[in-house]
Design a protein around this motif. Structure first.
Motif, mmCIF file in Angstrom:
data_model
loop_
_atom_site.group_PDB
_atom_site.id
_atom_site.type_symbol
_atom_site.label_atom_id
_atom_site.label_comp_id
_atom_site.label_asym_id
_atom_site.label_seq_id
_atom_site.Cartn_x
_atom_site.Cartn_y
_atom_site.Cartn_z
ATOM 1 N N PRO A 126 3.153 14.693 8.557
ATOM 2 C CA PRO A 126 2.364 15.866 8.967
ATOM 3 C C PRO A 126 0.856 15.631 8.860
ATOM 4 O O PRO A 126 0.088 16.116 9.679
ATOM 5 N N SER A 127 0.443 14.878 7.863
ATOM 6 C CA SER A 127 -0.977 14.586 7.704
ATOM 7 C C SER A 127 -1.491 13.796 8.901
ATOM 8 O O SER A 127 -2.555 14.083 9.437
ATOM 9 N N ALA A 128 -0.742 12.800 9.308
ATOM 10 C CA ALA A 128 -1.155 11.964 10.435
ATOM 11 C C ALA A 128 -1.137 12.737 11.754
ATOM 12 O O ALA A 128 -1.972 12.515 12.625
ATOM 13 N N LYS A 129 -0.197 13.676 11.888
ATOM 14 C CA LYS A 129 -0.069 14.426 13.140
ATOM 15 C C LYS A 129 -1.100 15.546 13.268
ATOM 16 O O LYS A 129 -1.378 15.998 14.357
ATOM 17 N N SER A 130 -1.664 15.987 12.146
ATOM 18 C CA SER A 130 -2.619 17.091 12.225
ATOM 19 C C SER A 130 -4.043 16.554 12.308
ATOM 20 O O SER A 130 -4.528 16.235 13.378
ATOM 21 N N ASN A 131 -4.711 16.418 11.179
ATOM 22 C CA ASN A 131 -6.109 15.989 11.228
ATOM 23 C C ASN A 131 -6.409 14.832 10.277
ATOM 24 O O ASN A 131 -7.524 14.690 9.811
ATOM 25 N N LEU A 132 -5.414 14.020 9.988
ATOM 26 C CA LEU A 132 -5.568 12.831 9.154
ATOM 27 C C LEU A 132 -6.279 13.131 7.834
ATOM 28 O O LEU A 132 -7.328 12.595 7.532
ATOM 29 N N LYS A 133 -5.671 13.998 7.061
ATOM 30 C CA LYS A 133 -6.207 14.302 5.733
ATOM 31 C C LYS A 133 -6.232 13.033 4.894
ATOM 32 O O LYS A 133 -5.467 12.112 5.109
ATOM 33 N N SER A 134 -7.110 13.013 3.914
ATOM 34 C CA SER A 134 -7.202 11.868 3.019
ATOM 35 C C SER A 134 -6.045 11.918 2.030
ATOM 36 O O SER A 134 -6.004 12.764 1.152
ATOM 37 N N VAL A 135 -5.093 11.028 2.205
ATOM 38 C CA VAL A 135 -3.899 10.998 1.365
ATOM 39 C C VAL A 135 -3.695 9.577 0.870
ATOM 40 O O VAL A 135 -3.678 8.638 1.649
ATOM 41 N N THR A 136 -3.589 9.409 -0.441
ATOM 42 C CA THR A 136 -3.274 8.114 -1.020
ATOM 43 C C THR A 136 -1.791 8.082 -1.311
ATOM 44 O O THR A 136 -1.282 8.953 -2.004
ATOM 45 N N LEU A 137 -1.103 7.108 -0.780
ATOM 46 C CA LEU A 137 0.344 7.042 -0.924
ATOM 47 C C LEU A 137 0.716 5.894 -1.840
ATOM 48 O O LEU A 137 0.581 4.742 -1.493
ATOM 49 N N LYS A 138 1.163 6.221 -3.024
ATOM 50 C CA LYS A 138 1.528 5.216 -4.028
ATOM 51 C C LYS A 138 3.024 5.322 -4.215
ATOM 52 O O LYS A 138 3.519 6.177 -4.926
ATOM 53 N N SER A 139 3.756 4.444 -3.532
ATOM 54 C CA SER A 139 5.207 4.574 -3.557
ATOM 55 C C SER A 139 5.890 3.395 -4.224
ATOM 56 O O SER A 139 7.036 3.111 -3.969
ATOM 57 N N GLY A 140 5.195 2.711 -5.093
ATOM 58 C CA GLY A 140 5.804 1.595 -5.808
ATOM 59 C C GLY A 140 5.397 0.258 -5.226
ATOM 60 O O GLY A 140 4.795 0.163 -4.169
ATOM 61 N N GLY A 141 5.704 -0.797 -5.949
ATOM 62 C CA GLY A 141 5.360 -2.138 -5.487
ATOM 63 C C GLY A 141 3.881 -2.400 -5.616
ATOM 64 O O GLY A 141 3.168 -1.732 -6.354
ATOM 65 N N LYS A 142 3.393 -3.378 -4.907
ATOM 66 C CA LYS A 142 1.978 -3.721 -4.951
ATOM 67 C C LYS A 142 1.178 -2.691 -4.166
ATOM 68 O O LYS A 142 1.692 -2.009 -3.294
ATOM 69 N N SER A 143 -0.097 -2.619 -4.481
ATOM 70 C CA SER A 143 -0.951 -1.613 -3.843
ATOM 71 C C SER A 143 -2.147 -2.295 -3.181
ATOM 72 O O SER A 143 -3.226 -2.362 -3.748
ATOM 73 N N PRO A 144 -1.940 -2.802 -1.969
ATOM 74 C CA PRO A 144 -3.038 -3.506 -1.308
ATOM 75 C C PRO A 144 -4.070 -2.548 -0.714
ATOM 76 O O PRO A 144 -3.737 -1.431 -0.320
ATOM 77 N N GLY A 149 -6.570 -1.187 -6.183
ATOM 78 C CA GLY A 149 -5.564 -1.997 -5.510
ATOM 79 C C GLY A 149 -5.342 -3.316 -6.226
ATOM 80 O O GLY A 149 -6.202 -3.799 -6.954
ATOM 81 N N SER A 150 -4.178 -3.878 -6.008
ATOM 82 C CA SER A 150 -3.859 -5.154 -6.652
ATOM 83 C C SER A 150 -4.203 -6.342 -5.761
ATOM 84 O O SER A 150 -4.208 -7.475 -6.218
ATOM 85 N N CYS A 151 -4.472 -6.077 -4.494
ATOM 86 C CA CYS A 151 -4.891 -7.141 -3.588
ATOM 87 C C CYS A 151 -5.641 -6.513 -2.417
ATOM 88 O O CYS A 151 -5.588 -5.303 -2.209
ATOM 89 N N ILE A 152 -6.361 -7.338 -1.682
ATOM 90 C CA ILE A 152 -7.122 -6.859 -0.534
ATOM 91 C C ILE A 152 -6.707 -7.683 0.679
ATOM 92 O O ILE A 152 -6.771 -8.909 0.644
ATOM 93 N N LEU A 153 -6.284 -7.012 1.720
ATOM 94 C CA LEU A 153 -5.916 -7.664 2.981
ATOM 95 C C LEU A 153 -6.972 -7.272 4.006
ATOM 96 O O LEU A 153 -7.158 -6.090 4.283
ATOM 97 N N VAL A 154 -7.676 -8.269 4.562
ATOM 98 C CA VAL A 154 -8.780 -8.005 5.478
ATOM 99 C C VAL A 154 -8.472 -8.621 6.834
ATOM 100 O O VAL A 154 -8.154 -9.810 6.926
ATOM 101 N N GLN A 155 -8.605 -7.815 7.883
ATOM 102 C CA GLN A 155 -8.372 -8.311 9.235
ATOM 103 C C GLN A 155 -9.411 -9.380 9.570
ATOM 104 O O GLN A 155 -10.569 -9.315 9.151
ATOM 105 N N GLU A 156 -9.004 -10.361 10.321
ATOM 106 C CA GLU A 156 -9.802 -11.554 10.583
ATOM 107 C C GLU A 156 -11.192 -11.268 11.154
ATOM 108 O O GLU A 156 -12.178 -11.898 10.763
#
Length: 126
Positions: free
Chosen positions: A16-34, A59-66
């Protein structure tokens, strides 16, 4: 907003957040947090989140687009060097919480060196 729940719970609230107005939501659902930095990211904002220090949302790691990698790394290294210069002030230098944690961090640095990591700054205990 930040949620610490299962993946189905996160998806339930993310859609719903993505479909409306892209509210700022941090999603921490386990595992690593890049931190994932795309080419069209606001680098100043991305850097604030990527270099968060000791926080619950760090975050535990940073993934940066080339396409933005070099610019991001240069700015990130400049922040890290400025932070390292503040050595001695525990409210500025982001100290480790205990000797055990410090030893753990140093061990991870040693592992990275053995695996061929490229250090742009640091890589040794201050």
């Amino acid at each position: 907003m930040e949620f610490w729940k299962s993946c189905p719970f996160v998806l339930y609230y993310q859609s719903p957040s993505a479909k409306s107005n892209l509210k700022s939501v941090t999603l921490k659902s386990g595992g690593k947090s890049p931190n994932i930095i795309f080419d069209d990211a606001d680098l100043d904002q991305a850097l604030k989140w990527a270099y968060a220090g000791q926080t619950c949302s760090a975050g535990s790691c940073i993934l940066v687009q080339e396409g933005t990698y070099d610019e991001f790394i240069n700015k990130f290294v400049a922040i890290a060097k400025a932070q390292a210069a503040k050595k001695g002030d525990p409210f500025e230098a982001m100290p480790q919480v205990s000797q055990t944690q410090l030893d753990r961090v140093v061990a991870y640095i040693d592992i990275a060196k053995k695996e061929g990591a490229e250090f742009h700054t640091g890589g040794v205990r201050l």
